[in-house]
Design an enzyme around this catalytic site. Structure first.
Site, mmCIF file in Angstrom:
data_model
loop_
_atom_site.group_PDB
_atom_site.id
_atom_site.type_symbol
_atom_site.label_atom_id
_atom_site.label_comp_id
_atom_site.label_asym_id
_atom_site.label_seq_id
_atom_site.Cartn_x
_atom_site.Cartn_y
_atom_site.Cartn_z
ATOM 1 N N CYS A 7 -33.890 -43.091 52.474
ATOM 2 C CA CYS A 7 -34.657 -44.048 53.274
ATOM 3 C C CYS A 7 -35.469 -44.973 52.370
ATOM 4 O O CYS A 7 -35.241 -46.173 52.324
ATOM 5 C CB CYS A 7 -35.574 -43.287 54.233
ATOM 6 S SG CYS A 7 -36.733 -44.349 55.092
ATOM 7 N N GLU A 20 -28.576 -42.145 57.489
ATOM 8 C CA GLU A 20 -29.177 -43.482 57.392
ATOM 9 C C GLU A 20 -28.155 -44.546 57.792
ATOM 10 O O GLU A 20 -28.472 -45.474 58.540
ATOM 11 C CB GLU A 20 -29.661 -43.751 55.961
ATOM 12 C CG GLU A 20 -31.090 -43.293 55.679
ATOM 13 C CD GLU A 20 -32.130 -44.204 56.355
ATOM 14 O OE1 GLU A 20 -31.746 -45.153 57.063
ATOM 15 O OE2 GLU A 20 -33.327 -43.942 56.177
#
Lengths: 235, 235, 235, 235
Positions: free
Chosen positions: A147, A221
């Site tokens: 992230c 993600e």
């Protein structure tokens, strides 16, 4: 730097470099995703971006919880203070910035807070938190790395790429935000934390599990970008 | 207050009042401990107080971790923000105050951080943290209550008691600290949090377990005073 | 084995040997405690032993929880199966054995389950559980080691020592239990688990924290013997 | 049953009935999914079923971890024993049954263990585990409910529906498995556990959070069927 020196460095790269290399395919899918390309040239449908932004607000809440967990899991006062500072930064600064950013797209904080959480948002956030509870502080930060470090790389890469269109691109402020010195510094801190934890708690024996964590987190993600892209089909 | 009013209140007392009443013996042992009496009249041997102060510094580190855990365990952004604010207050304000207070007693932060943690310090702090991980946010706050609300009651009671000697009492600043409006307000907030959580997550069915938690935590708090008293034997 | 071989082994000892050596003082206080000596020569007051036995029953409940936690924290199916087998062994075998053993001392299961948990019992058990939640599976097993490996060492040492009186010693069955091949095998398994986890998740960088964990856990185990000794004062 | 009786029951329905009713839309999407219909009439493409089966094996590993977590989180020995028995049943019975079942579809245990975990598998399993860690035993079991009670309802409904084709349907053994008295009894036990926990730890104040947990978990279960359906697109 001499060739020898370079070689010896590449023989013992830092943890993040190793993980990114070991998961090169998943990393590329994530960082060079159609959603990212659509941000770069401004062609991303607005519905996709708005759906993503709303979910990103819900994401931030669990992101704050992840740093609270990191503060709980600290081995010493330094660890605790560092994680608590990140937690404060998320709650007191980033969340406000996010809300202001979103308001320019017509998204109101209360509306976002009331959104149903997408499966993909649940998937990544709970994966990170559960990994942190199952493992230790290093496992937690490796799950967070795609992230923070991924967004920093995406922001920097888009800002530097000649293919990126900034003028007249409604997503230019988003690119600016993640390419900014401020965000890059946050990512550098996170990277330093990961390397410090690797030195303190890591070992070659942990690499298979850490790599699997990084790979799964990277895939989750990328699934968040997929979620954004699918907003068009849903709307 | 009318008799009727009193009765109707006693029929549905707040959670903290119930817990304190259900554990009245343990609560008295804790709040009316010889250590506390020695603080009140200034007769507590200095070695006892200094030993206690050093352990209290180590205690604070785990107390911070407890609020980090509370932030992680929050059901919503309000819970998270509140716990994170307490965490910041502990790390950024209370710890500094504690260090300054201790320096007047010749205790240096680095020295305190290097102290071996007493069995009694480990016992209460880990009990609270583990209870919070096993149960939910209400279980965690009930385990924390004897600490925060007990110290507020001790501070207030000592400050108001005619038996307390403040002049020439080296422990008067300690009494002032916990009797202060500032600390009383912190305790009121904690009490409000417990009642709010009881309303949201509690039920009569939970009272046996909550009472047991409060009783055990109160006993472990009293054991911290015992630890202080025994410092004389050890020295 | 040649001297050279021996030396090279002592240069890279296994984790448990390192921890025991690093905490030699605390380990001696624990394994050569007056309570243990009283078991060896049969002079331990019965009240001490009975108090200890009752608390040991409460201890076992949290010991079971520790293996449940280990099963949750496993990195793979093998880890999970191994911890679950230990959990079953505690709940389905050891607890029954303990109850039968205690019944010979006039202690009934329901009575033991209703005993107030001693501060020392809470201290060690919650320390282990909380360490396991804060850290990873290796941290958890290192916190458990003083219990399982310490009892095995005590049982074996007492059984082999000429100073131990077995005839007419009411505690001979206790010594037999922990000196038995069955218990020694359980301890060997635990030791192998620790070494395997050290190879997989450990590193020299983790030694300071692991040593501190082992030291604290050993002190909390010794405090359980202290608790037994103090039963005479209380009764 | 008289109208009065019915009414009085509907005034205080059990927790599971309330949750299912409050999330009726999500529950229908999950239990009446195209994947389920394809199982019922045998038209589900084999690739979909095989993809699902492989992921279901990975699912079972985390399902075992959820019961290990439940054993850790138990308030008393009864809770711990019950969860440990479920954990043993999963590891020692259900997993073997699953492996045998899969082998008939040409899926080998080692191959399944080496499969990349699908995003959807991670999403539901980590959601359950994280919810259990954040909350208490009731939160954990409510997150598990859509899985166990949903499969029991699906199995029972399909077995009883005239629209279901059992002859010549390659998925008939799957339907039989979940419609079996054995599985229905497992589900009844789980349902009784949820109601018992609701009586002990629940309250009207907890319903909003419990309902949200049930809703999210139900959506994540439906997403697992989606995953199965999409296997055709991927192959």
């Amino acid at each position: 730097m001499t060739v020898t020196g370079k070689k010896s460095i590449s023989e013992t790269p830092d943890l993040f470099s190793r993980l990114r290399e070991a998961c090169a395919d998943e990393w590329r899918v994530y960082t060079d995703h159609d959603f990212v390309r659509g941000l770069a040239d401004g062609t991303l449908p607005e519905a996709c971006f708005r759906h993503y932004l709303g979910q990103d607000f819900l994401f931030l809440i669990h992101f704050a919880r992840a740093y609270a967990l990191a503060a709980y899991k600290g081995d010493n006062l330094g660890d605790i203070r560092q994680a608590a500072a990140s937690l404060s930064a998320i709650l007191d600064v980033e969340m406000d910035l996010h809300v202001k950013f979103c308001s320019r797209w017509g998204l109101d904080e209360d509306d976002m807070a009331a959104l149903p959480e997408a499966e993909e948002t649940m998937a990544y956030t709970r994966y990170v938190l559960e990994k942190g509870l199952q493992g230790d502080l290093l496992d937690l930060h490796v799950a967070l790395a795609p992230c923070i470090l991924g967004y920093a790389e995406i922001g920097r890469t888009l800002a530097e790429s000649p293919a990126t269109r900034l003028e007249g691109n409604p997503y230019a402020p988003w690119i600016d935000m993640y390419a900014s010195d401020q965000y890059q510094a946050v990512a550098e801190d996170e990277r330093a934390t990961i390397e410090r934890l690797m030195a303190r708690r890591g070992s070659p024996g942990r690499l298979p599990v850490l790599t699997e964590t990084f790979r799964q987190a990277t895939r989750l993600e990328a699934a968040l970008w997929d979620m954004g892209m699918h907003a068009v089909d849903r709307s």
